[in-house]
Design a protein around this motif. Structure first.
Motif, PDB file in Angstrom:
ATOM      1  N   ASP A  43      -4.500   0.671  -0.999  1.00  0.00           N
ATOM      2  CA  ASP A  43      -4.472   0.630   0.599  1.00  0.00           C
ATOM      3  C   ASP A  43      -3.409  -0.291   1.242  1.00  0.00           C
ATOM      4  O   ASP A  43      -2.645   0.050   2.009  1.00  0.00           O
ATOM      5  CB  ASP A  43      -5.905   0.265   1.066  1.00  0.00           C
ATOM      6  CG  ASP A  43      -6.996   1.354   0.877  1.00  0.00           C
ATOM      7  OD1 ASP A  43      -8.201   0.967   1.174  1.00  0.00           O
ATOM      8  OD2 ASP A  43      -6.638   2.358   0.321  1.00  0.00           O
ATOM      9  N   GLY A  77       0.719  -1.212  -0.087  1.00  0.00           N
ATOM     10  CA  GLY A  77       0.131   0.100  -0.053  1.00  0.00           C
ATOM     11  C   GLY A  77       0.844   1.499   0.185  1.00  0.00           C
ATOM     12  O   GLY A  77       1.965   1.034   0.440  1.00  0.00           O
ATOM     13  N   PRO A 113      -5.570   0.709   5.543  1.00  0.00           N
ATOM     14  CA  PRO A 113      -6.719   1.061   4.769  1.00  0.00           C
ATOM     15  C   PRO A 113      -6.780   2.410   4.603  1.00  0.00           C
ATOM     16  O   PRO A 113      -7.319   2.989   5.976  1.00  0.00           O
ATOM     17  CB  PRO A 113      -8.082   0.306   5.372  1.00  0.00           C
ATOM     18  CG  PRO A 113      -7.505  -0.223   6.604  1.00  0.00           C
ATOM     19  CD  PRO A 113      -6.125  -0.396   6.909  1.00  0.00           C
ATOM     20  N   LEU A 114      -6.472   3.099   3.573  1.00  0.00           N
ATOM     21  CA  LEU A 114      -6.766   4.670   3.494  1.00  0.00           C
ATOM     22  C   LEU A 114      -8.064   5.206   3.927  1.00  0.00           C
ATOM     23  O   LEU A 114      -8.140   6.309   4.237  1.00  0.00           O
ATOM     24  CB  LEU A 114      -6.009   5.108   2.269  1.00  0.00           C
ATOM     25  CG  LEU A 114      -4.668   4.845   2.010  1.00  0.00           C
ATOM     26  CD1 LEU A 114      -4.263   5.051   0.626  1.00  0.00           C
ATOM     27  CD2 LEU A 114      -3.664   5.530   2.819  1.00  0.00           C
ATOM     28  N   LYS A 118      -4.120  11.920  -3.058  1.00  0.00           N
ATOM     29  CA  LYS A 118      -5.296  11.421  -2.981  1.00  0.00           C
ATOM     30  C   LYS A 118      -6.704  12.296  -3.400  1.00  0.00           C
ATOM     31  O   LYS A 118      -7.444  12.268  -3.955  1.00  0.00           O
ATOM     32  CB  LYS A 118      -5.566  10.704  -1.826  1.00  0.00           C
ATOM     33  CG  LYS A 118      -6.656   9.725  -1.790  1.00  0.00           C
ATOM     34  CD  LYS A 118      -6.810   8.694  -0.625  1.00  0.00           C
ATOM     35  CE  LYS A 118      -8.051   8.020  -0.263  1.00  0.00           C
ATOM     36  NZ  LYS A 118      -8.106   6.990  -1.675  1.00  0.00           N
TER      37      LYS A 118
END
Lengths: 508, 167
Positions: free
Chosen positions: B158, B109, B162-163, B149
């Motif tokens: 991710d 990620g 987990p973004l 982002k």
């Protein structure tokens, strides 16, 4: 009357808070980058280019152009205060700027530099405002043979006017042109893609730009603990900086001549601001009655250098937008930005996208005003905070480079291209080759390739005769030959002069 | 930058490195592109000819100059500290580390990759303050991912972090 209408269109195009904020941000960032030795204008525009991906074409170009314009002034701050030019085009400014600092008159040097930069820059953009349509009209007469030659000239001139080994620079340019041919040909065939789908669109310019200008430079900086290791002890007086604003007006001929030279040299593809600054300084010194005082703190030296290197930006931008051939390395990056936004530089852009072109010119003129306000603050407040440890700077810039390259197509492949370009760029620099020529070649290759194929289609087996039977093409060929001969002659002359000087010293 | 010192031998290998790499790239290019139409190959053929001519010129002038070539001297703004024997390795690490790591971007990620890279690079470049070794990787990776982002809408995987839940 048409110019007034274009002026109005341009002003309306940038009349939004967002665009003004971008101009301000671009000016501040450009000045900070310019004041940091080791970070050039090409590097600044390259590392910030990915930030413009989702902006409108005008906003993106306005932002990058204001960065480009203000980097040159930022570099003069360190040239004057630390004898360390922030960018190559500021080398000459240090000749007389630093002696003034040593004499306790850095206020005079800084104020003169600001004022000369703004006047030279503004004059060149006014010339651009008035002249770009005429240049575009001439460019409309260019056919495929002329456009091919103009594209090639962008690379060939880097070799002719650069200070490095011309053979190595030309080899770099030819290599850049060759790798720029990778991808799908106008005939529909796939050329040297090795079955890699990411190469079908060719080698992307943005990752190579970031790699060659940013990553390679960071690899150089690994060998240092700090970017600059000097401290500034000179004290500066704000009033002194303001009072020095009138200095260029006391030397009107120097100012006028240097601005004209800068603008004219900027029109020549790939010539660049460094050449403009050197040429203007040399001529001013040659014509001065007090030429022995140059290099000892003569303000005319600063006026000549700073007005020329900023005047160059207008000429370079005009060539880039109207003909599609970059006038300098930084404008080569801007050309990449145009392509990224789906715009094709050339006469069609000038005549079809009036809002963008004249908005850009007006933004460049307005940024000169912003530059005065910010430059005074930066020049006064500068406290030698250049002792930036490279172990901090390198990771920061590498993160932005990594993300910038990845964000283009959300592809790890582009990151790999950037890193390979960075490593190769480092090797090129270390061995006297020219990363800038490689990048120029990569950007200009599609233009040259397409126009050559169109020449084949128009002229068949006699395609090569088109370069000699068409008057414009023949004129460009003759200019090439003249530039090559002059370059060889002046290099030989310089070498003889150096040899003679060494022999004289030995005799003494 | 300061020019590197050249070896005193007549044919220092280093000077052939760039030409060798260019020639390798050209050979690979033609290995894949041979067989295309005349129109498709005309421009590359001309460029290859020019490149070979220039490289030959470089080689000839180097051999001609031989040991009488003036050594380039280091500029005044050369390394502020003498390069140590590991400088070359550090330079290589700047590009080799992310090159290796980006192959695992889908697994690691974006956030984890950048954190590990920045921390490793800081350590390799000589940073030993623990506060900075932790704070800078966190700050840089978070701010970089957030910027790209939200502003550039880059689709960054991710992976381990987990973004979506963080931003």
């Amino acid at each position: 009357m048409e110019i007034l209408s274009h002026l109005q269109t341009g002003l309306l195009a940038i009349a939004s808070w967002q665009t003004v904020a971008l101009m301000l941000a671009g000016t501040v960032l450009g000045m900070i980058v310019g004041a940091t030795p080791g970070l050039s204008s090409g590097m600044a525009v390259a590392v910030l280019l990915p930030l413009t991906f989702t902006m409108s074409p005008l906003d993106g170009l306005v932002f990058l152009t204001t960065v480009y314009v203000s980097v040159t002034y930022g570099g003069s701050i360190t040239a004057i205060l630390l004898n360390t030019p922030g960018a190559p085009e500021n080398t000459v400014t240090a000749f007389d700027g630093y002696p003034l600092t040593q004499q306790g008159r850095s206020d005079l040097a800084l104020g003169t530099a600001i004022s000369s930069s703004v006047i030279g820059g503004t004059a060149s953009y006014i010339v651009m405002l008035v002249g770009i349509n005429a240049v575009a009209a001439v460019a409309l007469k260019f056919g495929p043979p002329e456009l091919f030659l103009i594209a090639i000239s962008g690379v060939a001139i880097v070799g002719a006017v650069g200070s490095g080994n011309p053979m190595k620079t030309l080899a770099s340019g030819a290599f850049g042109l060759l790798i720029g041919t990778i991808g799908v040909v106008p005939t529909g065939e796939q050329r040297a893609t090795f079955g890699e789908p990411y190469l079908a669109e060719g080698i992307q310019v943005v990752p190579v730009l970031i790699g060659m200008f940013v990553v390679s430079e960071l690899m150089v900086l690994v060998g240092r603990d700090y970017v600059v290791d000097s401290a500034v002890s000179a004290r500066r007086n704000l009033g002194g900086i303001f009072r020095a604003f009138v200095t260029p007006f006391k030397h009107p001929m120097v100012l006028l001549r240097s601005s004209i030279m800068g603008c004219g040299i900027g029109l020549i593809p790939a010539a660049g601001a460094t050449l403009a600054a050197f040429a203007s300084y040399t001529m001013t010194r040659r014509l001065a009655k007090d030429r022995d005082s140059f290099g000892q703190g003569n303000v005319k030296g600063i006026v000549a250098a700073e007005s020329a290197n900023n005047a160059c930006s207008g000429g370079a931008l005009m060539t880039t937008l109207a003909i599609g051939v970059p006038g300098s390395v930084a404008t080569a990056v801007l050309l990449g930005a145009l392509t990224m936004h789906g715009l094709q530089a050339g006469p069609q852009l000038v005549q079809g996208q009036i809002g963008i072109v004249y908005g850009l010119i007006m933004a460049a003129i307005v940024s000169q005003v912003l530059m005065v306000l910010i430059a005074v603050g930066v020049g006064y407040g500068f406290s030698g905070a250049l002792s930036v440890p490279t172990r901090i700077l390198i990771p920061v810039l590498m993160v932005f480079s990594f993300l910038g390259a990845y964000a283009l197509r959300n592809a790890p492949f582009d990151v790999e291209i950037m890193l390979v370009a960075g490593a190769f760029g480092y090797l090129l620099k270390a061995n006297g080759y020219s990363p800038a020529a490689v990048v120029m070649g990569l950007i200009l290759s599609p233009i040259a390739d397409n126009e050559l194929i169109r020449t084949f289609q128009m002229y068949g087996n006699d395609w090569y005769m088109s370069f000699f039977t068409r008057p414009l093409a023949l004129g460009i060929v003759m200019l090439f030959v003249a530039a090559a001969v002059y370059s060889a002659y002046s290099r030989r002359r310089t070498k003889s002069a150096q040899t003679a000087a060494i022999l004289d010293l030995a005799d003494e | 930058m300061s020019a590197p010192e050249r070896s005193s031998s007549k044919f220092p290998l280093r000077e052939f490195l760039v030409p060798a790499l260019m020639l390798f790239a050209v050979a690979a290019y033609w290995w894949d592109a041979a067989g295309l139409s005349k129109e498709a190959l005309a421009f590359p053929a001309v460029l290859t000819g020019v490149l070979l001519f220039c490289l030959a010129g470089v080689a000839v002038s180097r051999i001609w100059a031989g040991n009488s070539a003036v050594r380039p001297t280091a500029s005044d703004d050369a390394a502020d500290t003498a390069p140590d024997k590991w400088t070359w390795a550090k330079r290589l690490a700047v590009v080799a580390l992310p090159f290796a790591m980006v192959l695992f971007i889908d697994v690691l990620g974006g956030l984890a990759l950048l954190f590990i890279y920045v921390a490793a690079l800081l350590w390799l470049l000589g940073e030993r303050r623990w506060a900075l070794l932790v704070a800078l990787p966190i700050g840089l990776s978070f701010s970089g991912i957030a910027l790209f982002k939200f502003i550039l809408y880059a689709r960054i995987p991710d992976g381990l972090v987990p973004l979506g839940s963080l931003f």
